[in-house]
Design a protein around this motif. Structure first.
Motif, mmCIF file in Angstrom:
data_model
loop_
_atom_site.group_PDB
_atom_site.id
_atom_site.type_symbol
_atom_site.label_atom_id
_atom_site.label_comp_id
_atom_site.label_asym_id
_atom_site.label_seq_id
_atom_site.Cartn_x
_atom_site.Cartn_y
_atom_site.Cartn_z
ATOM 1 N N HIS A 131 0.859 -1.182 0.000
ATOM 2 C CA HIS A 131 0.000 0.000 0.000
ATOM 3 C C HIS A 131 0.899 1.237 0.000
ATOM 4 C CE1 HIS A 131 -3.814 -2.126 1.426
ATOM 5 N NE2 HIS A 131 -2.880 -3.052 1.456
ATOM 6 N N THR A 132 0.829 2.015 -1.072
ATOM 7 C CA THR A 132 1.609 3.242 -1.165
ATOM 8 C C THR A 132 0.684 4.447 -1.181
ATOM 9 O OG1 THR A 132 1.679 3.169 -3.589
ATOM 10 C CG2 THR A 132 3.479 2.088 -2.403
ATOM 11 N N TYR A 133 1.191 5.601 -0.761
ATOM 12 C CA TYR A 133 0.347 6.779 -0.616
ATOM 13 C C TYR A 133 -0.204 7.252 -1.958
ATOM 14 C CZ TYR A 133 -1.259 11.374 0.895
ATOM 15 O OH TYR A 133 -2.040 12.479 1.156
ATOM 16 N N ARG A 134 0.640 7.341 -2.966
ATOM 17 C CA ARG A 134 0.190 7.838 -4.270
ATOM 18 C C ARG A 134 -0.181 6.717 -5.237
ATOM 19 N NH1 ARG A 134 2.835 13.411 -6.420
ATOM 20 N NH2 ARG A 134 2.544 14.636 -4.512
ATOM 21 N N GLY A 135 0.567 5.631 -5.173
ATOM 22 C CA GLY A 135 0.369 4.557 -6.146
ATOM 23 C C GLY A 135 -0.744 3.587 -5.805
ATOM 24 N N GLY A 136 -1.285 3.686 -4.585
ATOM 25 C CA GLY A 136 -2.372 2.793 -4.197
ATOM 26 C C GLY A 136 -1.871 1.414 -3.806
ATOM 27 N N ILE A 137 -2.714 0.422 -4.032
ATOM 28 C CA ILE A 137 -2.431 -0.954 -3.628
ATOM 29 C C ILE A 137 -1.855 -1.714 -4.813
ATOM 30 C CG2 ILE A 137 -3.397 -3.063 -2.648
ATOM 31 C CD1 ILE A 137 -5.663 -1.352 -1.485
ATOM 32 N N ILE A 138 -0.679 -2.293 -4.623
ATOM 33 C CA ILE A 138 0.050 -2.946 -5.713
ATOM 34 C C ILE A 138 0.507 -4.331 -5.253
ATOM 35 C CG2 ILE A 138 1.987 -2.698 -7.330
ATOM 36 C CD1 ILE A 138 2.180 0.265 -6.264
ATOM 37 N N PRO A 139 0.276 -5.387 -6.058
ATOM 38 C CA PRO A 139 0.852 -6.692 -5.702
ATOM 39 C C PRO A 139 2.371 -6.563 -5.563
ATOM 40 C CG PRO A 139 -0.745 -6.922 -7.477
ATOM 41 C CD PRO A 139 -0.540 -5.447 -7.282
ATOM 42 N N LEU A 140 2.931 -7.235 -4.579
ATOM 43 C CA LEU A 140 4.364 -7.112 -4.322
ATOM 44 C C LEU A 140 5.194 -7.451 -5.557
ATOM 45 C CD1 LEU A 140 6.779 -6.677 -2.457
ATOM 46 C CD2 LEU A 140 6.504 -9.033 -1.650
ATOM 47 N N ALA A 141 4.811 -8.478 -6.295
ATOM 48 C CA ALA A 141 5.574 -8.868 -7.489
ATOM 49 C C ALA A 141 5.645 -7.712 -8.491
ATOM 50 C CB ALA A 141 4.947 -10.098 -8.136
ATOM 51 N N ASN A 142 4.543 -6.979 -8.661
ATOM 52 C CA ASN A 142 4.533 -5.827 -9.568
ATOM 53 C C ASN A 142 5.366 -4.680 -9.013
ATOM 54 O OD1 ASN A 142 2.770 -7.367 -11.004
ATOM 55 N ND2 ASN A 142 0.978 -6.088 -10.663
ATOM 56 N N PHE A 143 5.304 -4.497 -7.696
ATOM 57 C CA PHE A 143 6.082 -3.445 -7.037
ATOM 58 C C PHE A 143 7.575 -3.663 -7.256
ATOM 59 C CE2 PHE A 143 8.278 -1.746 -3.281
ATOM 60 C CZ PHE A 143 7.762 -0.459 -3.227
ATOM 61 N N LEU A 144 8.001 -4.915 -7.263
ATOM 62 C CA LEU A 144 9.417 -5.230 -7.459
ATOM 63 C C LEU A 144 9.858 -4.986 -8.904
ATOM 64 C CD1 LEU A 144 9.670 -8.535 -5.391
ATOM 65 C CD2 LEU A 144 10.383 -6.242 -4.692
ATOM 66 N N ASP A 145 8.928 -5.126 -9.839
ATOM 67 C CA ASP A 145 9.265 -4.977 -11.255
ATOM 68 C C ASP A 145 9.325 -3.528 -11.712
ATOM 69 O OD1 ASP A 145 9.520 -7.677 -11.686
ATOM 70 O OD2 ASP A 145 7.453 -7.962 -12.334
ATOM 71 N N HIS A 146 8.618 -2.649 -11.011
ATOM 72 C CA HIS A 146 8.537 -1.255 -11.448
ATOM 73 C C HIS A 146 8.892 -0.331 -10.285
ATOM 74 C CE1 HIS A 146 6.543 -2.690 -15.078
ATOM 75 N NE2 HIS A 146 5.742 -3.402 -14.299
ATOM 76 N N SER A 147 9.753 0.604 -10.538
ATOM 77 C CA SER A 147 10.188 1.524 -9.491
ATOM 78 C C SER A 147 9.006 2.315 -8.937
ATOM 79 C CB SER A 147 11.237 2.494 -10.039
ATOM 80 O OG SER A 147 11.513 3.497 -9.089
#
Length: 260
Positions: A131-147
């Protein structure tokens, strides 16, 4: 040691976000265990410790872990172990020492996306969301692939599920960085395999997990798929060939533990 011109303990996330984007040399402060090893000069250090983000909470269908939660809290949490098995405790156990784990934060560990991160490797097999403030809720695998860019990691959430887990790692000594790490989970007959310290960022081995889900006795086929789909590399810790060989060993060991 890094330098700060100013220190600011914020009262809410909006204030932290505003400060972060005022100047590229403003920075979010976590446990500072890695940051303090650098020599960069920052303008404002933004402290989130007053926002209540240092808790592990049961939200009914999922467990939330605040960004300022320490690795030690994760390690000893009965709530996490009762819902997700030993994988997080096992992943934390070899990280430097108890004093380090008491200071290091979950948010700093995940947001940095280090290739050697034991925590990230373990979280990948639990369907973790960031859960990020601006980016919202992101699967961890996707978070690792994109800065994530200049954003603030607020918390993690892990769905409750009937799951069997284990964490296996290879190290030169008990508290050294991992040469290679493997996390495995089985939920309703479906397997997940994450390989970390490859030495690249942790990643899921999807095809190998699919083969295990079809038939857990297909270990040789799963290991062949694992090596084929996962990028391994060489560094001072170990060679690519060594990691490829040991990846199969760690996965076989993990499968045996879960199936026993």
């Amino acid at each position: 040691m890094f330098e700060l011109n100013e220190f600011c303990r914020v009262d809410h996330l909006e204030q932290a976000d505003t400060l972060l984007h005022q100047d590229r040399k403003n920075v979010i402060l976590g446990g500072l265990l890695w940051m303090r090893m650098g020599t960069r000069k920052y303008h404002i250090g933004i402290d989130l410790s007053g926002l209540g983000l240092d808790q592990i909470t049961d939200q009914g269908k999922e467990i939330e872990i605040g960004a300022m939660t320490s690795l030690r809290q994760v390690e000893i949490s009965a709530l996490l172990e009762n819902n997700f098995g030993p994988v997080l405790r096992q992943a934390m156990a070899h990280i430097v020492g108890t004093q380090f784990r008491t200071l290091a934060s979950v948010g700093g560990s995940v947001f940095s996306r280090f290739g050697f991160s034991d925590l990230i490797t373990a979280l990948l097999v639990l369907d973790t969301k960031v859960h990020t403030y601006r980016g919202g809720i992101i699967p961890l695998a996707n978070f690792l692939d994109h800065s994530p860019g200049r954003d603030i990691l607020v918390k993690l959430s892990i769905p409750k599920q009937k799951i069997d887990t284990t964490y296996q790692s290879l190290r030169k000594s008990a508290t050294d960085f991992p040469i290679l790490a493997a996390a495995l989970s089985r939920c309703n007959g479906q397997w997940k395999i994450a390989m970390g310290a490859r030495p690249f960022r942790a990643a899921l081995a999807v095809k190998a997990a699919q083969l295990l889900s079809q038939n857990p006795t297909q270990m040789d086929e799963a290991c062949t798929a694992l090596v084929a789909e996962t990028r391994f590399g060489s560094d001072l810790q170990g060679s690519k060939a060594y990691r490829e060989h040991m990846a199969c060993t760690l996965v076989k060991r993990g499968v045996k533990i879960i199936c026993s």
